[in-house]
Design a protein around this motif. Structure first.
Motif, PDB file in Angstrom:
ATOM      1  N   ASP A 162      40.705   0.905  84.899  1.00 45.55           N
ATOM      2  CA  ASP A 162      39.757   1.272  83.850  1.00 45.55           C
ATOM      3  C   ASP A 162      40.340   0.884  82.488  1.00 45.55           C
ATOM      4  O   ASP A 162      41.558   0.790  82.325  1.00 45.55           O
ATOM      5  N   TRP A 163      39.451   0.660  81.511  1.00 44.39           N
ATOM      6  CA  TRP A 163      39.932   0.319  80.177  1.00 44.39           C
ATOM      7  C   TRP A 163      38.961   0.837  79.115  1.00 44.39           C
ATOM      8  O   TRP A 163      37.858   1.285  79.429  1.00 44.39           O
ATOM      9  N   ARG A 164      39.428   0.769  77.865  1.00 41.54           N
ATOM     10  CA  ARG A 164      38.634   1.279  76.751  1.00 41.54           C
ATOM     11  C   ARG A 164      38.144   0.147  75.865  1.00 41.54           C
ATOM     12  O   ARG A 164      38.801  -0.891  75.724  1.00 41.54           O
ATOM     13  N   LEU A 165      37.009   0.357  75.239  1.00 43.61           N
ATOM     14  CA  LEU A 165      36.599  -0.449  74.095  1.00 43.61           C
ATOM     15  C   LEU A 165      37.161   0.215  72.850  1.00 43.61           C
ATOM     16  O   LEU A 165      37.090   1.443  72.705  1.00 43.61           O
ATOM     17  N   VAL A 166      37.715  -0.587  71.950  1.00 41.50           N
ATOM     18  CA  VAL A 166      38.279  -0.033  70.718  1.00 41.50           C
ATOM     19  C   VAL A 166      37.719  -0.775  69.511  1.00 41.50           C
ATOM     20  O   VAL A 166      37.469  -1.987  69.575  1.00 41.50           O
ATOM     21  N   ALA A 167      37.516  -0.037  68.438  1.00 42.64           N
ATOM     22  CA  ALA A 167      37.034  -0.614  67.181  1.00 42.64           C
ATOM     23  C   ALA A 167      38.245  -0.986  66.340  1.00 42.64           C
ATOM     24  O   ALA A 167      39.114  -0.145  66.061  1.00 42.64           O
ATOM     25  N   VAL A 168      38.307  -2.258  65.932  1.00 44.47           N
ATOM     26  CA  VAL A 168      39.473  -2.747  65.185  1.00 44.47           C
ATOM     27  C   VAL A 168      39.012  -3.596  64.004  1.00 44.47           C
ATOM     28  O   VAL A 168      37.924  -4.183  64.017  1.00 44.47           O
ATOM     29  N   ALA A 169      39.861  -3.662  62.986  1.00 43.95           N
ATOM     30  CA  ALA A 169      39.587  -4.487  61.812  1.00 43.95           C
ATOM     31  C   ALA A 169      40.913  -4.854  61.164  1.00 43.95           C
ATOM     32  O   ALA A 169      41.954  -4.230  61.427  1.00 43.95           O
ATOM     33  N   SER A 170      40.884  -5.849  60.308  1.00 38.61           N
ATOM     34  CA  SER A 170      42.094  -6.268  59.598  1.00 38.61           C
ATOM     35  C   SER A 170      42.413  -5.261  58.490  1.00 38.61           C
ATOM     36  O   SER A 170      41.510  -4.606  57.945  1.00 38.61           O
ATOM     37  N   PRO A 171      43.686  -5.121  58.125  1.00 37.83           N
ATOM     38  CA  PRO A 171      44.052  -4.223  57.014  1.00 37.83           C
ATOM     39  C   PRO A 171      43.355  -4.593  55.710  1.00 37.83           C
ATOM     40  O   PRO A 171      42.971  -3.704  54.932  1.00 37.83           O
ATOM     41  N   SER A 172      43.168  -5.901  55.465  1.00 38.35           N
ATOM     42  CA  SER A 172      42.519  -6.314  54.212  1.00 38.35           C
ATOM     43  C   SER A 172      41.064  -5.862  54.172  1.00 38.35           C
ATOM     44  O   SER A 172      40.569  -5.430  53.122  1.00 38.35           O
ATOM     45  N   TYR A 173      40.369  -5.944  55.323  1.00 41.61           N
ATOM     46  CA  TYR A 173      38.976  -5.490  55.351  1.00 41.61           C
ATOM     47  C   TYR A 173      38.904  -3.987  55.095  1.00 41.61           C
ATOM     48  O   TYR A 173      38.072  -3.516  54.302  1.00 41.61           O
TER      49      TYR A 173
END
Length: 297
Positions: A162-173
């Protein structure tokens, strides 16, 4: 009236690909030879099976009926021929799978590489596709999907955790636009969308916390049907991406990406290989199944 076996198999390829060019490439024959064979089949049956235009090839009602009739029978013949090869010392056969890019990169290909090196007479065709294929009608031996998406009439074998969906973004954004504290905050952010190939709709991001399920439709400048392109877009500062956690482990560790809404990221069933029951007798297919099977360590 006898019918050439090759003409039926070639008709099946054209019908499935909806293209003489693609079917000829799949079969390894000249397009002119393929076109001539189909015309001969239509002449022998005295009925039109395909409607040809400058852009595509479509089945007539008679062609659709013929395809539905011959597909399972040709499959049974191919299975028996492949089963006969099992009497050889070296397992052999051709296996055709449909799967997503993420399933290929994280689960299937790493497990298949050593097996294919061990059994050089086993051939595998891996077709990347994010749509939900009817593997029987579309000429596949098996498919890979998340467990929750597998049809009940198929045999399913777990091949990944099993695995997760994760919300990610760049530090600059995040420095410029701020960090969302709740999934509903995403409507005020630039998000990197996913478009479903089958329905054409954009994926509504799924979240869950303490039994509360929430879906959010997001918007942004870019949308993809490829997970790896979404990672690159997030790294480049185009917004927040919602992708499998295994794809961004290194980026999170290095600080190139940061995770948001961690407590809202749900677990999803892992990948399963699914196939109709008639495939299980083939030795080469059994070797592939055993190689892909998920084992808890």
């Amino acid at each position: 009236m006898s019918t050439d076996f090759n003409q039926l198999t070639w008709f099946q390829a054209v019908a499935e690909e909806r293209s003489f060019t693609k079917a000829a490439a799949r079969l390894g024959v000249a397009q002119s030879t393929l076109s001539h064979a189909i015309k001969q089949l239509e002449a022998r049956l005295d009925i039109r099976l395909l409607t040809r235009t400058t852009r595509n090839v479509a089945l007539t009602a008679a062609g659709q009926r013929l395809l539905q009739t011959i597909t399972p029978r040709l499959g049974e013949i191919e299975d028996e021929i492949a089963a006969l090869r099992a009497f050889r010392d070296t397992p052999s056969g051709s296996i055709r799978l449909t799967l997503s890019d993420h399933a290929l990169e994280t689960v299937v290909w790493p497990k298949l590489k050593p097996v294919l090196e061990t059994y050089p007479d086993i051939k595998v065709e891996l077709v990347l596709d994010s749509t939900f294929r009817n593997i029987v009608e579309d000429g596949y031996d098996a498919g890979v999907r998340l467990g929750e998406s597998v049809e009940k009439d198929m045999i399913a074998v777990r091949i990944g955790p099993d695995w997760r969906l994760v919300a990610v973004a760049s530090p600059s954004y995040l420095a410029e636009r701020g960090r969302p504290e709740h999934p509903r905050d995403l409507v005020r952010h630039l998000c990197i969308n996913t478009r479903h190939e089958s329905s054409g709709a954009l994926y509504a991001w799924e979240f869950e916390k303490n039994g509360q399920e929430l879906r959010v439709r997001v918007d942004g400048q870019v949308a993809f049907n490829n997970s790896y392109a979404q990672v690159d877009a997030a790294l480049s500062g185009f917004g927040i991406a919602y992708i499998p956690d295994s794809m961004v482990v290194e980026h999170l560790a290095s600080g190139a990406l940061e995770q948001v809404l961690d407590d809202w990221s749900p677990m999803f069933d892992g990948y399963f290989l699914y196939y109709p029951s008639r495939r299980q007798s083939l030795l080469a297919f059994q070797i592939i199944i055993d190689a892909l099977r998920h084992r808890v360590r």
